[in-house]
Design a protein around this motif. Sequence first.
Motif, mmCIF file in Angstrom:
data_model
loop_
_atom_site.group_PDB
_atom_site.id
_atom_site.type_symbol
_atom_site.label_atom_id
_atom_site.label_comp_id
_atom_site.label_asym_id
_atom_site.label_seq_id
_atom_site.Cartn_x
_atom_site.Cartn_y
_atom_site.Cartn_z
ATOM 1 N N LEU A 107 22.072 41.782 47.072
ATOM 2 C CA LEU A 107 20.998 41.872 46.484
ATOM 3 C C LEU A 107 21.922 42.100 45.196
ATOM 4 O O LEU A 107 22.260 42.783 44.733
ATOM 5 N N ALA A 108 20.360 42.252 44.118
ATOM 6 C CA ALA A 108 21.797 41.924 42.671
ATOM 7 C C ALA A 108 20.718 42.999 41.766
ATOM 8 O O ALA A 108 19.514 43.148 41.800
ATOM 9 N N ILE A 109 21.741 43.479 41.674
ATOM 10 C CA ILE A 109 21.541 44.789 39.970
ATOM 11 C C ILE A 109 21.801 44.347 39.260
ATOM 12 O O ILE A 109 22.661 43.674 38.799
ATOM 13 N N ASP A 110 20.272 44.387 38.116
ATOM 14 C CA ASP A 110 20.888 43.580 36.699
ATOM 15 C C ASP A 110 20.794 44.892 35.604
ATOM 16 O O ASP A 110 19.188 45.334 35.531
ATOM 17 N N PHE A 111 22.004 45.078 34.993
ATOM 18 C CA PHE A 111 22.103 46.144 33.864
ATOM 19 C C PHE A 111 20.901 44.993 32.454
ATOM 20 O O PHE A 111 20.756 46.516 31.392
ATOM 21 N N HIS A 112 20.585 44.459 32.473
ATOM 22 C CA HIS A 112 20.124 43.932 31.207
ATOM 23 C C HIS A 112 21.502 44.280 29.789
ATOM 24 O O HIS A 112 20.494 44.084 29.236
ATOM 25 N N ALA A 113 22.952 44.031 30.629
ATOM 26 C CA ALA A 113 24.108 44.055 29.358
ATOM 27 C C ALA A 113 25.102 43.758 30.135
ATOM 28 O O ALA A 113 24.620 43.845 30.738
ATOM 29 N N PRO A 114 25.478 42.798 28.491
ATOM 30 C CA PRO A 114 26.886 42.493 29.853
ATOM 31 C C PRO A 114 28.334 43.553 30.125
ATOM 32 O O PRO A 114 27.823 44.733 29.624
ATOM 33 N N GLY A 136 28.046 38.461 34.887
ATOM 34 C CA GLY A 136 27.243 38.229 33.085
ATOM 35 C C GLY A 136 27.078 40.245 33.406
ATOM 36 O O GLY A 136 27.405 40.303 33.236
ATOM 37 N N SER A 137 25.397 39.650 33.880
ATOM 38 C CA SER A 137 24.779 42.017 33.887
ATOM 39 C C SER A 137 24.163 42.236 34.938
ATOM 40 O O SER A 137 23.461 42.931 35.037
ATOM 41 N N ILE A 138 25.086 41.236 35.981
ATOM 42 C CA ILE A 138 24.397 41.479 37.514
ATOM 43 C C ILE A 138 25.105 41.972 38.002
ATOM 44 O O ILE A 138 26.235 41.328 38.253
ATOM 45 N N ILE A 139 25.247 42.855 39.215
ATOM 46 C CA ILE A 139 26.084 43.039 40.344
ATOM 47 C C ILE A 139 25.115 42.850 41.500
ATOM 48 O O ILE A 139 24.281 42.691 42.042
ATOM 49 N N SER A 140 26.097 41.615 41.736
ATOM 50 C CA SER A 140 25.884 41.645 43.652
ATOM 51 C C SER A 140 25.906 42.169 44.710
ATOM 52 O O SER A 140 27.403 41.919 44.957
ATOM 53 N N VAL A 141 25.163 42.543 45.146
ATOM 54 C CA VAL A 141 25.538 43.383 46.770
ATOM 55 C C VAL A 141 25.307 42.409 48.240
ATOM 56 O O VAL A 141 24.054 42.179 48.110
ATOM 57 N N GLY A 142 25.814 41.526 48.704
ATOM 58 C CA GLY A 142 26.090 41.034 50.297
ATOM 59 C C GLY A 142 26.032 40.140 50.276
ATOM 60 O O GLY A 142 25.666 38.926 48.991
ATOM 61 N N PRO A 143 25.512 38.654 50.783
ATOM 62 C CA PRO A 143 24.773 39.920 52.149
ATOM 63 C C PRO A 143 25.698 40.732 53.157
ATOM 64 O O PRO A 143 27.165 40.118 52.877
ATOM 65 N N THR A 144 25.509 41.755 53.388
ATOM 66 C CA THR A 144 26.633 42.851 54.188
ATOM 67 C C THR A 144 26.080 43.577 55.173
ATOM 68 O O THR A 144 24.748 43.978 54.786
ATOM 69 N N LEU A 145 26.484 44.080 55.641
ATOM 70 C CA LEU A 145 26.730 45.300 56.473
ATOM 71 C C LEU A 145 26.504 46.741 56.014
ATOM 72 O O LEU A 145 27.476 47.170 55.307
ATOM 73 N N LEU A 146 25.079 47.329 56.411
ATOM 74 C CA LEU A 146 25.252 48.130 55.856
ATOM 75 C C LEU A 146 25.089 49.604 56.594
ATOM 76 O O LEU A 146 23.605 49.936 57.471
ATOM 77 N N PRO A 147 25.587 50.215 57.226
ATOM 78 C CA PRO A 147 25.597 50.788 58.045
ATOM 79 C C PRO A 147 24.439 52.554 58.044
ATOM 80 O O PRO A 147 24.195 52.464 56.616
ATOM 81 N N ARG A 148 24.314 52.639 58.870
ATOM 82 C CA ARG A 148 23.298 53.987 58.525
ATOM 83 C C ARG A 148 23.972 55.256 57.849
ATOM 84 O O ARG A 148 24.555 55.292 58.540
#
Length: 323
Positions: A107-114, A136-148
């Motif tokens: 899951l890529a979260i792009d801030f569009h800023a360094p 760069g400007s992106i935080i990448s999450v996973g692949p990982t378990l996301l518990p309920r």
Amino acid sequence: MNKHPESITTALFEDGASFNALTFIVSIVAILVAATAVLYQRKSIPRRRLDITIGAVAPLASATSVSGLDISHNGTSLTNPHITGIELKNSGKVDLPSSQFDQSEPLAIDFHAPIVEAVQEADPLATFRPTWSKSGSIISVGPTLLPRGSIASFQVLTDGEPNITTQAELTDTEVSISKRGATVTPRPILGKRTGQAAVAIMAAFAIFTGVMSFKLITEGSLKTTKIEIAEASVTPGGKIAVWGKNFPSNSIVLIELRCIGSEYHDKTEVGANSEGGFRKVITIPRRNPKPWEAESCDVFAVNLYPWNQKDVISMDHFDLQVP
């Protein structure tokens, strides 16, 4: 005319309209069953949802707004630093296993800023620590378990005002981005897109089937091939007239005549006209190797061309009267 033809098909299909009406009804029932199955399958999929909430975006004092102020991180000067809080929450009814990440992409979260720095908060509500990275400007999450019900919170320092978007492809999972109090960018689930496509295809098929079936019903274009014998009975030396209807245009039809008890068997071919009809006169010989018996004789029509199927298409019978 003989009013009692023994067609292989039932009288229900003789005029074609009943056949087309039945075809239409069966098609509609099949579509309804398929639609019900799809809806049931959709309901059987557990609801999965991932909420991404953007907290306060706090700009630090700009180096250009205060004379002589130098803001830096690890010796690197920052010209327009901002701190942003971001929270990921599995608000669905089930866990999100790592297999939900489409093609094992994060899951890529792009801030569009360094991104200068990012840390996961030690939140008491944070019940898990997902695998993540920054580049760069992106935080990448996973692949990982996301518990309920699990929550993960991050604080992100950027050199520039962030404009956050996501590239989140989680199968059968709804992903939404929101600021505190208002949704900004809802992300549709992949499974829903697939379901919508399936519904659209079925709707198009239903319309096509309905139109074609209605056309067939009104025009009566599908009619069952059949033969009829003009004479109900004949004596040896007499003639019978075999009438054919609704055969393929300009086709070749094989007519077979069989009298089982008299051991009489004869074949002849006839060509159908452009409308699929024909008339063939057959003479019953006066003499037969075996003495004629009073019986019911059968006449079969077998289509040879263009179908090349040696299956019985239709049949009728007449009574052989022996003086």
